[in-house]
Design a protein around this motif. Structure first.
Motif, PDB file in Angstrom:
ATOM      1  N   ASN A   1       0.832  -1.212   0.000  1.00  0.00           N
ATOM      2  CA  ASN A   1       0.000   0.000   0.000  1.00  0.00           C
ATOM      3  C   ASN A   1       0.861   1.253   0.000  1.00  0.00           C
ATOM      4  O   ASN A   1       0.529   2.234  -0.683  1.00  0.00           O
ATOM      5  CB  ASN A   1      -0.928   0.013   1.215  1.00  0.00           C
ATOM      6  CG  ASN A   1      -2.079  -0.956   1.070  1.00  0.00           C
ATOM      7  OD1 ASN A   1      -2.398  -1.379  -0.032  1.00  0.00           O
ATOM      8  ND2 ASN A   1      -2.678  -1.325   2.176  1.00  0.00           N
ATOM      9  N   ILE A   2       1.949   1.245   0.752  1.00  0.00           N
ATOM     10  CA  ILE A   2       2.842   2.395   0.799  1.00  0.00           C
ATOM     11  C   ILE A   2       3.480   2.619  -0.563  1.00  0.00           C
ATOM     12  O   ILE A   2       3.541   3.744  -1.066  1.00  0.00           O
ATOM     13  CB  ILE A   2       3.901   2.223   1.907  1.00  0.00           C
ATOM     14  CG1 ILE A   2       3.234   2.286   3.275  1.00  0.00           C
ATOM     15  CG2 ILE A   2       4.996   3.272   1.785  1.00  0.00           C
ATOM     16  CD1 ILE A   2       4.139   1.896   4.428  1.00  0.00           C
ATOM     17  N   ALA A   3       3.942   1.554  -1.203  1.00  0.00           N
ATOM     18  CA  ALA A   3       4.545   1.670  -2.532  1.00  0.00           C
ATOM     19  C   ALA A   3       3.520   2.178  -3.549  1.00  0.00           C
ATOM     20  O   ALA A   3       3.844   3.014  -4.398  1.00  0.00           O
ATOM     21  CB  ALA A   3       5.108   0.326  -2.969  1.00  0.00           C
ATOM     22  N   LYS A   4       2.297   1.707  -3.456  1.00  0.00           N
ATOM     23  CA  LYS A   4       1.239   2.146  -4.374  1.00  0.00           C
ATOM     24  C   LYS A   4       0.941   3.633  -4.178  1.00  0.00           C
ATOM     25  O   LYS A   4       0.779   4.371  -5.154  1.00  0.00           O
ATOM     26  CB  LYS A   4      -0.022   1.315  -4.151  1.00  0.00           C
ATOM     27  CG  LYS A   4      -1.134   1.613  -5.113  1.00  0.00           C
ATOM     28  CD  LYS A   4      -2.325   0.710  -4.865  1.00  0.00           C
ATOM     29  CE  LYS A   4      -3.466   1.079  -5.792  1.00  0.00           C
ATOM     30  NZ  LYS A   4      -4.657   0.264  -5.530  1.00  0.00           N
ATOM     31  N   GLN A   5       0.871   4.084  -2.934  1.00  0.00           N
ATOM     32  CA  GLN A   5       0.618   5.492  -2.653  1.00  0.00           C
ATOM     33  C   GLN A   5       1.754   6.375  -3.168  1.00  0.00           C
ATOM     34  O   GLN A   5       1.511   7.452  -3.716  1.00  0.00           O
ATOM     35  CB  GLN A   5       0.420   5.722  -1.156  1.00  0.00           C
ATOM     36  CG  GLN A   5      -0.894   5.191  -0.643  1.00  0.00           C
ATOM     37  CD  GLN A   5      -1.031   5.329   0.862  1.00  0.00           C
ATOM     38  OE1 GLN A   5      -0.112   5.737   1.559  1.00  0.00           O
ATOM     39  NE2 GLN A   5      -2.194   4.961   1.377  1.00  0.00           N
ATOM     40  N   LYS A   6       2.993   5.935  -3.013  1.00  0.00           N
ATOM     41  CA  LYS A   6       4.135   6.697  -3.526  1.00  0.00           C
ATOM     42  C   LYS A   6       4.071   6.797  -5.047  1.00  0.00           C
ATOM     43  O   LYS A   6       4.331   7.843  -5.625  1.00  0.00           O
ATOM     44  CB  LYS A   6       5.459   6.043  -3.109  1.00  0.00           C
ATOM     45  CG  LYS A   6       5.851   6.299  -1.692  1.00  0.00           C
ATOM     46  CD  LYS A   6       7.201   5.695  -1.388  1.00  0.00           C
ATOM     47  CE  LYS A   6       7.638   5.981   0.016  1.00  0.00           C
ATOM     48  NZ  LYS A   6       8.950   5.404   0.331  1.00  0.00           N
ATOM     49  N   GLU A   7       3.711   5.690  -5.697  1.00  0.00           N
ATOM     50  CA  GLU A   7       3.606   5.688  -7.156  1.00  0.00           C
ATOM     51  C   GLU A   7       2.491   6.620  -7.627  1.00  0.00           C
ATOM     52  O   GLU A   7       2.668   7.360  -8.597  1.00  0.00           O
ATOM     53  CB  GLU A   7       3.348   4.259  -7.646  1.00  0.00           C
ATOM     54  CG  GLU A   7       3.318   4.128  -9.142  1.00  0.00           C
ATOM     55  CD  GLU A   7       3.094   2.691  -9.584  1.00  0.00           C
ATOM     56  OE1 GLU A   7       2.343   2.499 -10.560  1.00  0.00           O
ATOM     57  OE2 GLU A   7       3.650   1.777  -8.951  1.00  0.00           O
ATOM     58  N   GLU A   8       1.353   6.604  -6.927  1.00  0.00           N
ATOM     59  CA  GLU A   8       0.238   7.491  -7.293  1.00  0.00           C
ATOM     60  C   GLU A   8       0.621   8.958  -7.086  1.00  0.00           C
ATOM     61  O   GLU A   8       0.279   9.807  -7.903  1.00  0.00           O
ATOM     62  CB  GLU A   8      -1.002   7.139  -6.473  1.00  0.00           C
ATOM     63  CG  GLU A   8      -1.657   5.851  -6.902  1.00  0.00           C
ATOM     64  CD  GLU A   8      -2.799   5.418  -5.982  1.00  0.00           C
ATOM     65  OE1 GLU A   8      -3.091   6.126  -4.983  1.00  0.00           O
ATOM     66  OE2 GLU A   8      -3.386   4.365  -6.259  1.00  0.00           O
ATOM     67  N   LYS A   9       1.329   9.255  -6.006  1.00  0.00           N
ATOM     68  CA  LYS A   9       1.764  10.632  -5.749  1.00  0.00           C
ATOM     69  C   LYS A   9       2.745  11.077  -6.828  1.00  0.00           C
ATOM     70  O   LYS A   9       2.670  12.198  -7.326  1.00  0.00           O
ATOM     71  CB  LYS A   9       2.420  10.715  -4.355  1.00  0.00           C
ATOM     72  CG  LYS A   9       2.943  12.071  -4.001  1.00  0.00           C
ATOM     73  CD  LYS A   9       1.843  13.086  -3.830  1.00  0.00           C
ATOM     74  CE  LYS A   9       2.419  14.409  -3.383  1.00  0.00           C
ATOM     75  NZ  LYS A   9       1.477  15.492  -3.470  1.00  0.00           N
ATOM     76  N   PHE A  10       3.659  10.196  -7.218  1.00  0.00           N
ATOM     77  CA  PHE A  10       4.616  10.510  -8.269  1.00  0.00           C
ATOM     78  C   PHE A  10       3.880  10.774  -9.579  1.00  0.00           C
ATOM     79  O   PHE A  10       4.130  11.768 -10.255  1.00  0.00           O
ATOM     80  CB  PHE A  10       5.619   9.363  -8.428  1.00  0.00           C
ATOM     81  CG  PHE A  10       6.666   9.613  -9.471  1.00  0.00           C
ATOM     82  CD1 PHE A  10       7.740  10.435  -9.203  1.00  0.00           C
ATOM     83  CD2 PHE A  10       6.577   9.025 -10.721  1.00  0.00           C
ATOM     84  CE1 PHE A  10       8.718  10.670 -10.160  1.00  0.00           C
ATOM     85  CE2 PHE A  10       7.540   9.246 -11.682  1.00  0.00           C
ATOM     86  CZ  PHE A  10       8.618  10.070 -11.398  1.00  0.00           C
ATOM     87  N   SER A  11       2.932   9.912  -9.927  1.00  0.00           N
ATOM     88  CA  SER A  11       2.169  10.076 -11.174  1.00  0.00           C
ATOM     89  C   SER A  11       1.366  11.367 -11.179  1.00  0.00           C
ATOM     90  O   SER A  11       1.316  12.067 -12.190  1.00  0.00           O
ATOM     91  CB  SER A  11       1.224   8.895 -11.381  1.00  0.00           C
ATOM     92  OG  SER A  11       1.957   7.716 -11.596  1.00  0.00           O
ATOM     93  N   SER A  12       0.753  11.710 -10.054  1.00  0.00           N
ATOM     94  CA  SER A  12      -0.028  12.943 -10.006  1.00  0.00           C
ATOM     95  C   SER A  12       0.879  14.171 -10.088  1.00  0.00           C
ATOM     96  O   SER A  12       0.513  15.186 -10.672  1.00  0.00           O
ATOM     97  CB  SER A  12      -0.904  13.000  -8.753  1.00  0.00           C
ATOM     98  OG  SER A  12      -0.124  13.128  -7.594  1.00  0.00           O
ATOM     99  N   SER A  13       2.100  14.056  -9.551  1.00  0.00           N
ATOM    100  CA  SER A  13       3.048  15.165  -9.658  1.00  0.00           C
ATOM    101  C   SER A  13       3.529  15.327 -11.094  1.00  0.00           C
ATOM    102  O   SER A  13       3.682  16.453 -11.576  1.00  0.00           O
ATOM    103  CB  SER A  13       4.240  14.947  -8.720  1.00  0.00           C
ATOM    104  OG  SER A  13       3.828  14.983  -7.374  1.00  0.00           O
ATOM    105  N   VAL A  14       3.774  14.221 -11.786  1.00  0.00           N
ATOM    106  CA  VAL A  14       4.169  14.293 -13.200  1.00  0.00           C
ATOM    107  C   VAL A  14       3.040  14.922 -14.007  1.00  0.00           C
ATOM    108  O   VAL A  14       3.273  15.768 -14.873  1.00  0.00           O
ATOM    109  CB  VAL A  14       4.543  12.894 -13.758  1.00  0.00           C
ATOM    110  CG1 VAL A  14       4.697  12.923 -15.273  1.00  0.00           C
ATOM    111  CG2 VAL A  14       5.813  12.374 -13.115  1.00  0.00           C
TER     112      VAL A  14
END
Length: 173
Positions: free
Chosen positions: A31-44
């Motif tokens: 879940n932590i890895a998924k949240q980091k990936e989603e935050k990265f994608s939304s920042s991009v």
């Protein structure tokens, strides 16, 4: 026997606590890895608008968390740098197809609220970096946020240096 009992009880408590920590880590790491990936994608997406991007695999050095590139050659480099607090600045630096800084998005900021947080809260400060294409980047800092301002300059400089030194691997990898 009387001296051994407290040590045995303490050992059992430590083993149980360690087992629970390992279990909690295993339970939450996806879940932590998924949240980091989603935050990265939304920042991009905030940097370049709605677009596809792919993560570039590789070890780009200390401070570089992730690198992504869009089909049209725009690059996003996630950098963690020290401001007033160690590792307190985590930003995504957008670099356009010409190798110039085109945007900065904050992933997280651990700087002092009201002082160091000015690097995020004052858009004109971030805009001073736009158009930079070589490292080191030097802009006028924010009064009262000297360490955070220098941390931002170091983060943007590291992103540009990483892009310059690895341009072929980033764009073609």
């Amino acid at each position: 026997m009387n001296k051994i009992l407290p040590s045995l009880v303490l050992t059992i408590i430590c083993v149980v606590a360690s087992t629970l920590l390992v279990f909690a880590h295993e339970l939450t790491k996806e879940n932590i890895a998924k949240q980091k990936e989603e935050k990265f994608s939304s920042s991009v997406e905030a940097l370049f608008g709605k677009t596809d991007s792919r993560l570039v695999e590789g070890d780009f050095g200390d401070g570089i968390e992730a690198v992504a590139v869009t089909p049209d050659g725009k690059t996003a480099i996630q950098v963690t740098a020290d401001g007033y607090s160690k590792g307190g600045i985590n930003i995504l630096v957008g670099i356009d197809e010409n190798g110039k800084v085109s945007g900065i998005e904050f992933v997280s900021l651990g700087e002092t609220p009201g002082l160091g947080s000015k690097v995020r809260d004052i858009p004109e400060f971030r805009e001073k970096f736009y158009g930079a294409d070589s490292s080191p980047v030097s802009v006028d800092g924010i009064s009262g946020a000297t360490f955070s301002s220098k941390g931002m300059m170091n983060a943007v400089s590291l992103a540009l240096e990483t892009y310059t030194n690895n341009k072929e691997a980033i764009l073609n990898g």
